[in-house]
Design an enzyme around this catalytic site. Structure first.
Site, PDB file in Angstrom:
ATOM      1  N   HIS A   6     -50.168  19.027  60.606  1.00  0.00           N
ATOM      2  CA  HIS A   6     -51.455  18.224  60.086  1.00  0.00           C
ATOM      3  C   HIS A   6     -50.745  16.976  59.605  1.00  0.00           C
ATOM      4  O   HIS A   6     -51.601  15.956  59.767  1.00  0.00           O
ATOM      5  CB  HIS A   6     -51.952  18.960  58.906  1.00  0.00           C
ATOM      6  CG  HIS A   6     -53.232  18.576  58.473  1.00  0.00           C
ATOM      7  ND1 HIS A   6     -53.462  17.932  57.224  1.00  0.00           N
ATOM      8  CD2 HIS A   6     -54.462  18.695  58.877  1.00  0.00           C
ATOM      9  CE1 HIS A   6     -54.859  17.742  57.139  1.00  0.00           C
ATOM     10  NE2 HIS A   6     -55.567  18.141  58.129  1.00  0.00           N
ATOM     11  N   CYS A   7     -49.683  16.776  59.220  1.00  0.00           N
ATOM     12  CA  CYS A   7     -49.189  15.428  58.662  1.00  0.00           C
ATOM     13  C   CYS A   7     -49.182  14.362  59.412  1.00  0.00           C
ATOM     14  O   CYS A   7     -48.975  13.418  59.181  1.00  0.00           O
ATOM     15  CB  CYS A   7     -47.913  15.746  57.789  1.00  0.00           C
ATOM     16  SG  CYS A   7     -47.804  17.084  56.603  1.00  0.00           S
ATOM     17  N   ILE A   8     -48.712  14.925  60.796  1.00  0.00           N
ATOM     18  CA  ILE A   8     -48.338  13.789  61.902  1.00  0.00           C
ATOM     19  C   ILE A   8     -49.802  13.343  62.789  1.00  0.00           C
ATOM     20  O   ILE A   8     -49.636  12.620  63.682  1.00  0.00           O
ATOM     21  CB  ILE A   8     -47.266  14.086  62.910  1.00  0.00           C
ATOM     22  CG1 ILE A   8     -47.701  15.517  63.711  1.00  0.00           C
ATOM     23  CG2 ILE A   8     -46.140  14.314  61.828  1.00  0.00           C
ATOM     24  CD1 ILE A   8     -46.336  15.612  64.605  1.00  0.00           C
ATOM     25  N   ARG A  31     -51.217  10.876  59.252  1.00  0.00           N
ATOM     26  CA  ARG A  31     -52.092  11.349  58.396  1.00  0.00           C
ATOM     27  C   ARG A  31     -52.135  10.699  56.918  1.00  0.00           C
ATOM     28  O   ARG A  31     -53.389  10.579  56.418  1.00  0.00           O
ATOM     29  CB  ARG A  31     -51.911  12.933  58.042  1.00  0.00           C
ATOM     30  CG  ARG A  31     -52.756  13.497  56.843  1.00  0.00           C
ATOM     31  CD  ARG A  31     -54.089  13.672  57.280  1.00  0.00           C
ATOM     32  NE  ARG A  31     -54.023  14.547  58.636  1.00  0.00           N
ATOM     33  CZ  ARG A  31     -55.134  14.755  59.145  1.00  0.00           C
ATOM     34  NH1 ARG A  31     -56.338  14.584  58.426  1.00  0.00           N
ATOM     35  NH2 ARG A  31     -55.218  15.574  60.416  1.00  0.00           N
ATOM     36  N   GLY A  53     -45.693  18.677  58.295  1.00  0.00           N
ATOM     37  CA  GLY A  53     -45.910  19.785  59.367  1.00  0.00           C
ATOM     38  C   GLY A  53     -47.003  19.053  60.542  1.00  0.00           C
ATOM     39  O   GLY A  53     -47.021  17.714  60.528  1.00  0.00           O
TER      40      GLY A  53
END
Length: 342
Positions: free
Chosen positions: A333-335, A89, A331
């Site tokens: 969304h971050c990856i 992300r 989390g």
């Protein structure tokens, strides 16, 4: 040279149709952690789940080829590029579209504000590599920014936090007006909503200094979910109240008053080291026909799934244990990073 917005490009909302999802495989350092198995299991569960709904491409450092092959479903496409870390992300491009053409906003990445522990010589090149692999037209921004620091509604509004884009470690010479102008030029937005800060734990040694994608997110135009902490003993109790109140007083680019839906934090307040957790259901990922939620083996997992399921009708609700990812600083969304369909 014309800006992306002047050429008609804009960042679509995450719920728009995807061409694929991009991820990066854990390779070394802090993200890999003391027990690589936890990282491999978490990243692979996210990738393998998404691959049931849409194509997934995993960027893999050549040194991590064996572990990626072992853990990833054969349906996940693997491409090799040098990596420092695994937060796609933030290190990947922000994709833009315009009448069937794909473009990529390439922000400057400097390890979340030149953090002392971070290395980013390889990751700083990933946005360009991914954009090229996707066949996207590249636009290079002068702003130090990460994908986790922005969230758009696809209709001209973006959420950000004051402590990310105005971070002295990122953009020491920039003003609010300058940041807004750059985001408008690259994302095609007309309204920037500034939240004052992120979650408390995010300002610790391995935090991002306030990424918005763990605090608030649009789920459809005019509707935003916000992280709240019901327990007054947790330092995020006041953070959540402040952010929710600001959002309720805000309008979007079309002048609509925002409908704000609270997503209560899990019941756990601290980790084994006594530090406050920043577990958040906000950090979910929307793809083609599904919503992938962070789970924490917590009584509120079901409540979050029910709330998001109501807000996201027609999507299959999937849940992955996100605790190993949060232990490493982020989390689901971050990856992940969506490439919109054109």
């Amino acid at each position: 040279m014309p800006t992306p917005a002047e050429l008609g490009f804009a960042m679509p909302a995450e719920w728009s149709p995807h061409e694929r999802t991009w991820m990066a495989w854990p390779t070394e350092g802090y993200t890999l952690g003391e027990d690589p198995t936890d990282a491999y299991r978490a990243w692979s569960q996210v990738a393998n789940t998404i691959a049931r709904y849409e194509p997934v491409t995993m960027v893999v450092d050549p040194a991590a080829r064996a572990s990626a092959t072992e853990w990833l479903d054969p349906a996940v496409t693997k491409v090799e590029r040098p990596l420092n870390d695994a937060w796609m992300r933030d290190i990947g491009p922000t994709f833009l579209v315009n009448n069937g053409e794909l473009a990529a906003a390439d922000w400057i990445f400097n390890g979340w504000g030149a953090q002392s522990w971070a290395q980013w010589d390889k990751d700083a090149e990933i946005a360009g590599s991914v954009g090229e692999l996707a066949g996207a037209r590249r636009f290079a921004s002068r702003l130090v920014n990460e994908g986790g620091g922005i969230h758009v509604d696809g209709e001209g509004t973006v959420l950000i936090t004051e402590t990310v884009q105005l971070d002295p470690g990122r953009n020491p010479e920039w003003t609010r007006q300058g940041v807004e102008a750059e985001l408008s030029a690259f994302l095609g937005v007309r309204k920037v909503i500034w939240l004052p800060r992120g979650l408390t734990r995010d300002y610790g040694e391995f935090g991002t200094r306030g990424h918005v994608d763990i605090v608030a997110a649009f789920v459809r135009p005019g509707v935003v979910v916000v992280h709240t902490q019901p327990d007054p003993a947790h330092p995020d109790h006041e953070v959540g109240k402040e952010n929710a109140a600001l959002l309720r007083a805000s309008t979007d680019a079309r002048g609509r008053a925002l409908e704000v839906v609270e997503l209560p934090a899990p019941t756990v307040l601290t980790e084994a080291d006594g530090e406050p957790v920043d577990y958040s259901y906000i950090n979910h990922y929307l793809g083609n026909g599904f919503a992938l939620l962070c789970g924490f083996d917590d009584p509120r997992d079901r409540q979050a799934a029910e709330i998001l399921g109501t807000l996201l009708p027609g999507r299959k609700i999937e849940v992955v244990d996100a605790r190993p990812i949060f232990e490493r600083g982020g989390g689901i969304h971050c990856i992940t990073q969506q490439q919109p369909a054109v």
